[in-house]
Write a protein that holds these residues in place. Structure first.
Motif, PDB file in Angstrom:
ATOM      1  N   THR A  97      -2.395   8.259   0.325  1.00  0.00           N
ATOM      2  CA  THR A  97      -1.148   7.506   0.212  1.00  0.00           C
ATOM      3  C   THR A  97       0.020   8.450   0.439  1.00  0.00           C
ATOM      4  N   ASN A 139      -2.178   5.392  -8.244  1.00  0.00           N
ATOM      5  CA  ASN A 139      -1.557   5.216  -6.936  1.00  0.00           C
ATOM      6  C   ASN A 139      -1.221   3.750  -6.675  1.00  0.00           C
ATOM      7  N   ASP A 176       0.340   3.160   1.915  1.00  0.00           N
ATOM      8  CA  ASP A 176      -1.113   3.303   1.886  1.00  0.00           C
ATOM      9  C   ASP A 176      -1.609   3.506   3.315  1.00  0.00           C
ATOM     10  N   ALA A 182       5.841   4.155  -1.359  1.00  0.00           N
ATOM     11  CA  ALA A 182       4.420   4.469  -1.209  1.00  0.00           C
ATOM     12  C   ALA A 182       3.873   3.733   0.009  1.00  0.00           C
TER      13      ALA A 182
END
Length: 416
Positions: A260, A322, A275, A273
């Motif tokens: 990530t 995460n 992914d 963030a």
């Protein structure tokens, strides 16, 4: 008395020879490649390069390295002696007297450099730190470029002049050029470039963020270049309700952890963030009770971490998961007590090196460089050094590797 058994290293079984050679530093391997053709073939093979990389990663925390990238045009650089051993053996032969001159000048410059790095501001011997200091003079090929981020990725350093990104391994003196997509006039706000390694796909990626919109609404656009695919992709991110200004984008804190990508957001209240597997952009909110951010986004022992100001000093917090969203959980790891009575002097941490060591800077009024900082979170010691090294363009967390990417070409050293 039995007969003495002598085994030549040249006749060792291939597997045992690999185990011996894989533990050597890159500069030594450059010399080993000249021993014989079988060694040249072995050390140049993808399997050996990957084995050497795995060994370096596994043992890095025992001996973290800081690499200073030096400006060749600074008056403090006496001469442009090649700083690394050529790996591919294509350097033209030089007369013996030239080698002797380079050796003498190199020894003198190295001694001066190491002396300047050996002691901190207060005269403490830095050799007690678990940090190895290294340096390289940047080739003139990159003279109009700036170094991206505070870390290399498996020995690869990222530089950019905004139009082109360069992925450079200074130890093997090779680089790859990546053309950056042209920007629309409406997309010139908040442009940042980052670099990271996708361990899941064994892929090196370049990231560029920019913002589109007006004073009432802005949207994140994330562009991603994959070395494996040799192509750019583009992704749309969150929408903010208000344009907060260009001054929010002074850092280059792009960090990839557990597949990530994380970077600071527009509003300084979240992390963005991305992914790398699902290619979905989300937000991770900071702890609600923290104050001013005092670090880049860092990889701390495999967790995303950020330093915030507090009433007791500065605190390092790590993200426990995460998962993006408002429910993300953070844990305070430790507090760094204030060590300077001057209220306008603040510590800014750039990266975690390993072995309990952080690297950063001491800044006056938030932007005037005063000292480099080494902070040992286990001993709770802060050391300052590096005053007067004006020829240092960048300081990076670094690993020496043989990694070579598709499209790499030779980068010539600076000419005297």
């Amino acid at each position: 008395m039995g007969s003495k058994i002598v085994t030549k290293i040249g006749v060792l079984p291939g597997e045992l020879l690999t185990k011996v050679l894989v533990q050597l530093p890159v500069k030594t391997l450059g010399v080993c490649k000249s021993v014989c053709k079988p060694w040249l073939s072995l050390i140049s093979s993808p399997d050996f390069i990957n084995s050497h990389l795995r060994y370096v990663i596994h043992n890095y925390n025992n001996n973290p390295t800081l690499l200073n990238i030096l400006d060749p045009n600074s008056g403090k650089v006496v001469h442009d002696v090649p700083q690394v051993v050529p790996i591919n053996g294509d350097m033209p032969a030089l007369p013996d007297w030239v080698h002797t001159m380079y050796a003498l000048l190199g020894s003198f410059e190295e001694a001066v450099y190491l002396l300047s790095m050996r002691y901190d501001r207060d005269g403490h011997d830095l050799s007690s730190c678990q940090i190895r200091f290294d340096r390289v003079v940047i080739p003139s090929f990159f003279q109009h470029s700036r170094v991206v981020g505070a870390s290399c990725c498996n020995g690869i350093v990222c530089l950019t002049d905004d139009n082109i990104v360069y992925l450079w391994n200074p130890l093997i003196r090779r680089c790859k050029q990546v053309r950056v997509p042209e920007l629309d006039v409406a997309s010139l706000s908040g442009v940042r470039i980052g670099f990271g390694y996708d361990s899941g796909l064994n892929d090196y990626k370049v990231f560029r963020t920019l913002w589109e919109g007006n004073l009432d609404s802005v949207m994140l656009k994330l562009q991603v270049y994959s070395v494996n695919n040799d192509s750019w992709g583009e992704f749309q991110g969150p929408v903010w309700g208000k344009n907060l200004g260009e001054e929010k984008f002074k850092g280059n804190d792009f960090v990839v952890v557990k597949e990530t990508l994380y970077l600071s957001s527009w509003d300084e209240q979240h992390l963005i963030a991305f992914d790398l597997r699902t290619e979905v952009i989300g937000l991770v909110s900071f702890p609600s009770f923290v104050q001013k951010k005092l670090s880049d986004v860092m990889d701390f022992e495999g967790y995303i971490s950020v330093v915030f100001e507090s009433v007791s000093g500065i605190d390092l917090w790590k993200l426990n998961d995460n998962v993006s969203g408002q429910g993300s959980s953070w844990t305070k790891m430790f507090t760094i007590a204030p060590d300077d009575p001057h209220p306008k002097l603040k510590m800014w941490l750039s990266c975690y090196l390993g072995a309990g060591q952080f690297f950063g800077k001491k800044l006056l009024n938030g932007n005037v460089f005063m000292y480099n900082v080494l902070y040992d979170c286990e001993k709770k010691e802060t050391k300052y050094y590096g005053v007067g090294l004006e020829n240092v363009l960048a300081t990076l967390k670094y690993r020496e590797t043989l990694v070579s990417l598709d499209g790499f070409h030779q980068v010539e050293e600076n000419a005297n």
